[in-house]
Design a protein around this motif. Structure first.
Motif, PDB file in Angstrom:
ATOM      1  N   HIS A 152      56.484 -57.991-144.227  1.00 42.08           N
ATOM      2  CA  HIS A 152      55.538 -57.998-144.986  1.00 42.08           C
ATOM      3  C   HIS A 152      54.347 -58.914-144.298  1.00 42.08           C
ATOM      4  O   HIS A 152      54.770 -59.694-144.031  1.00 42.08           O
ATOM      5  N   VAL A 153      53.271 -58.344-144.348  1.00 45.91           N
ATOM      6  CA  VAL A 153      52.215 -58.731-143.622  1.00 45.91           C
ATOM      7  C   VAL A 153      50.976 -59.011-144.625  1.00 45.91           C
ATOM      8  O   VAL A 153      50.487 -58.184-145.478  1.00 45.91           O
ATOM      9  N   THR A 197      45.793 -57.829-149.737  1.00 44.39           N
ATOM     10  CA  THR A 197      46.763 -56.956-149.567  1.00 44.39           C
ATOM     11  C   THR A 197      48.079 -57.712-148.924  1.00 44.39           C
ATOM     12  O   THR A 197      48.114 -58.294-148.018  1.00 44.39           O
ATOM     13  N   LEU A 198      49.104 -57.045-149.468  1.00 40.67           N
ATOM     14  CA  LEU A 198      50.670 -57.227-149.057  1.00 40.67           C
ATOM     15  C   LEU A 198      50.940 -56.055-148.234  1.00 40.67           C
ATOM     16  O   LEU A 198      51.359 -54.957-149.057  1.00 40.67           O
ATOM     17  N   TYR A 199      51.182 -55.948-147.042  1.00 38.26           N
ATOM     18  CA  TYR A 199      51.157 -54.445-146.371  1.00 38.26           C
ATOM     19  C   TYR A 199      52.845 -54.588-145.541  1.00 38.26           C
ATOM     20  O   TYR A 199      53.250 -55.372-145.250  1.00 38.26           O
ATOM     21  N   SER A 200      53.315 -53.490-145.994  1.00 40.21           N
ATOM     22  CA  SER A 200      54.614 -53.493-145.262  1.00 40.21           C
ATOM     23  C   SER A 200      54.559 -52.635-143.890  1.00 40.21           C
ATOM     24  O   SER A 200      54.243 -51.341-144.185  1.00 40.21           O
ATOM     25  N   THR A 201      54.990 -53.109-143.027  1.00 44.48           N
ATOM     26  CA  THR A 201      55.012 -52.591-141.631  1.00 44.48           C
ATOM     27  C   THR A 201      56.173 -51.519-141.377  1.00 44.48           C
ATOM     28  O   THR A 201      56.106 -50.630-140.602  1.00 44.48           O
ATOM     29  N   LYS A 202      57.156 -51.720-142.424  1.00 46.26           N
ATOM     30  CA  LYS A 202      58.318 -50.821-142.276  1.00 46.26           C
ATOM     31  C   LYS A 202      57.989 -49.482-142.747  1.00 46.26           C
ATOM     32  O   LYS A 202      58.201 -48.373-142.276  1.00 46.26           O
ATOM     33  N   ASN A 239      53.052 -49.758-136.556  1.00 45.49           N
ATOM     34  CA  ASN A 239      53.335 -50.471-137.723  1.00 45.49           C
ATOM     35  C   ASN A 239      52.351 -50.439-138.899  1.00 45.49           C
ATOM     36  O   ASN A 239      52.493 -50.839-140.054  1.00 45.49           O
ATOM     37  N   GLN A 240      51.407 -49.225-138.767  1.00 42.89           N
ATOM     38  CA  GLN A 240      50.564 -48.842-140.054  1.00 42.89           C
ATOM     39  C   GLN A 240      50.283 -47.547-139.861  1.00 42.89           C
ATOM     40  O   GLN A 240      50.456 -46.862-138.778  1.00 42.89           O
ATOM     41  N   VAL A 242      46.555 -62.970-142.309  1.00 41.38           N
ATOM     42  CA  VAL A 242      46.925 -64.422-142.640  1.00 41.38           C
ATOM     43  C   VAL A 242      48.045 -64.590-141.611  1.00 41.38           C
ATOM     44  O   VAL A 242      49.061 -64.081-141.693  1.00 41.38           O
ATOM     45  N   ARG A 243      47.730 -66.002-140.945  1.00 41.05           N
ATOM     46  CA  ARG A 243      48.947 -66.558-140.386  1.00 41.05           C
ATOM     47  C   ARG A 243      50.071 -67.195-141.119  1.00 41.05           C
ATOM     48  O   ARG A 243      49.823 -67.352-142.375  1.00 41.05           O
TER      49      ARG A 243
END
Length: 478
Positions: A54-55, A69-74, A128-129, A26-27
């Motif tokens: 957070h992506v 889904t809220l994804y953490s690239t960290k 990042n994943q 999502v942009r």
């Protein structure tokens, strides 16, 4: 030519891959999770997750949103997945996918794909994943936050993505999915008047422990449920990863304060002050019964383990061999994938070459037939032009002969006519000449008379004037 080849390749892709899975990132200029906002009460996502790493991902399958889904690239794990209960189903074959845009936002792949299909084509893949290779030989499984067993058909297929997975031990993964499945089916669904208004948030809290120094192992897992109905309620559950038998129920407010500081999960009728207490107590009682059954099962299981310590030791000894076997199987599967991918490239190249040759042959044949047709068509046209030119030349010769004959004949005829007409015109002119001569003589005679009269009148006038001037006037008597 390019369009024809592209169309053929596209049709081949559709025939080989009938279902397309997408995980659209999502942009920042879009509201919430865009079309995946439908998985949140009032279409309002949780507030408080504001870190730049957070992506937001709108998980889709067959062009339809399936969960968010809220994804953490960290941490390389999802922080939560939001979904709705569809229908319990049997587990399907796992088909794991990755999201290329998380590692390379500039690439042209806007959908989830198999990891083997994009190796070498996506920049910084795995930066990042998490990837499948991060789990191989680590002792952890890819545990799904949105469990596949709570979904059916396309919704279930969409759950098999690494952006929905966290590292869990095999026992913990099995326990988590079993507990969540029972809680949702036996405690939550029966006490929500509208099943499609039951919103679920399954999340993970990262820890400092990492798999292969990259993927964070969660310190705890949590579930937040909201029945957004006239008699609404909300509930929270927490499972510690160090104790697979643990399952603590608490309010959503307590979940936010104790584990998710600064986060607000739900709004509307799922707020603490707008809940139906009777429904909530019934849900908690059902959860308590499930937990009691799990604890009894855990006790029996412990007794069985104690009585079978020999099998446990044997399992410990066999574990390295099992992991080695898993690694070999993984390597074999990857080799098979590579072979099929290589064969696909070869077939694609051969088909492209054949299509190019057929297209060139067809183009040459069309050009040859076109040239022959033009020559055959031009023969009657040229023959007609020759006949017309001959006929026009003949007409021009006839015209020149007639014109010359006319000019030759016109010279003596005119001369004779003029000569014959001369006496006639001369005789006819005599009366007119005599008339003109008489008129001239008469005019001259009249002119002489008029001139003489005028001279005499002049002399008379002059004499009279002299007499009047010089002779004195006499009397009337004289």
């Amino acid at each position: 030519e390019w369009t024809m080849k592209t169309s053929i390749v596209f049709l081949l892709c559709i025939s080989v891959f009938p279902g397309f899975s997408r995980g659209r990132v999502v942009r920042e200029d879009e509201t919430g999770f865009a079309e995946c906002n439908v998985f949140f009460p009032g279409q309002v996502p949780p507030e408080g997750f504001t870190e730049p790493f957070h992506v937001k991902i709108c998980q889709q399958y067959n062009k339809e949103p399936r969960f968010a889904t809220l994804y953490s690239t960290k941490d390389k794990i999802p922080l939560y997945s939001a979904f709705k209960f569809t229908k319990p189903a049997q587990s399907e074959e796992e088909n794991w996918l990755v999201e290329p845009q998380i590692d390379d936002p500039e690439n042209d792949l806007h959908e989830m794909v198999h990891e083997a299909d994009i190796t070498g084509t996506v920049a910084n893949l795995g930066a990042n994943q998490a990837l499948t290779s991060d789990y191989v030989g680590s002792g952890y499984e890819r545990g799904l936050l949105n469990p596949s067993l709570l979904n059916e058909k396309d919704y279930q297929m969409a759950t098999y993505t690494l952006t929905n997975a966290v590292p869990l031990s095999p026992a913990l993964s099995k326990s988590w999915h079993r507990d969540i499945g029972k809680v949702v089916e036996q405690a939550l669904i029966p006490h929500c008047s509208k099943k499609d208004h039951l919103y679920l948030l399954a999340g993970a809290i990262p820890s400092s422990v990492q798999v292969k120094g990259k993927v964070s192992v969660p310190e705890s897992l949590w579930l937040a449920a909201c029945c957004d109905a006239p008699e609404g309620w909300s509930l929270g559950l927490v499972k510690k990863t160090k104790d697979e038998s643990s399952l603590v129920d608490l309010t959503v407010g307590e979940l936010e304060k104790q584990h998710l500081a600064g986060v607000h999960l739900f709004k509307g009728s799922c707020g603490e002050d707008k809940q139906n207490q009777e429904k909530k107590e019934a849900v908690l009682q059902a959860v308590s019964q499930i937990r009691s059954g799990e604890q009894a099962g855990t006790t029996d299981s412990q007794e069985t383990k104690d009585s079978g310590w020999v099998r446990k030791v044997a399992g410990i000894i066999a574990t390295p061999f099992i992991k080695l076997l898993e690694l070999l199987i993984y390597i074999f599967v990857e080799l098979v994938k590579f072979v099929f991918y290589f064969l696909w490239l070869v077939v694609k190249r051969v088909c492209g070459t054949v299509l190019d040759g057929l297209y060139s042959l067809w183009s040459g044949l069309v050009s040859y037939l076109k040239a022959i047709s033009m020559v055959l068509i031009s023969i009657p046209y040229d023959l007609g032009r020759v006949i017309i030119n001959i006929f026009l030349g003949f007409l021009q010769i006839v015209q020149d002969v007639v014109s010359l004959t006319y000019r030759i004949l016109s010279i003596p005829v005119g001369f004779v006519l003029h000569l014959a007409a001369f006496p006639y015109h001369s005789i006819c002119a005599i009366p007119s000449v005599l008339k003109d001569m008489a008129s001239g003589i008469g005019g001259a005679f009249s002119l002489v008379i008029d001139a003489t009269a005028a001279v005499l009148h002049g002399f008379y006038y002059l004499a009279g004037h002299i007499v009047k001037r010089f002779v004195p006037k006499g009397s009337s008597d004289d």
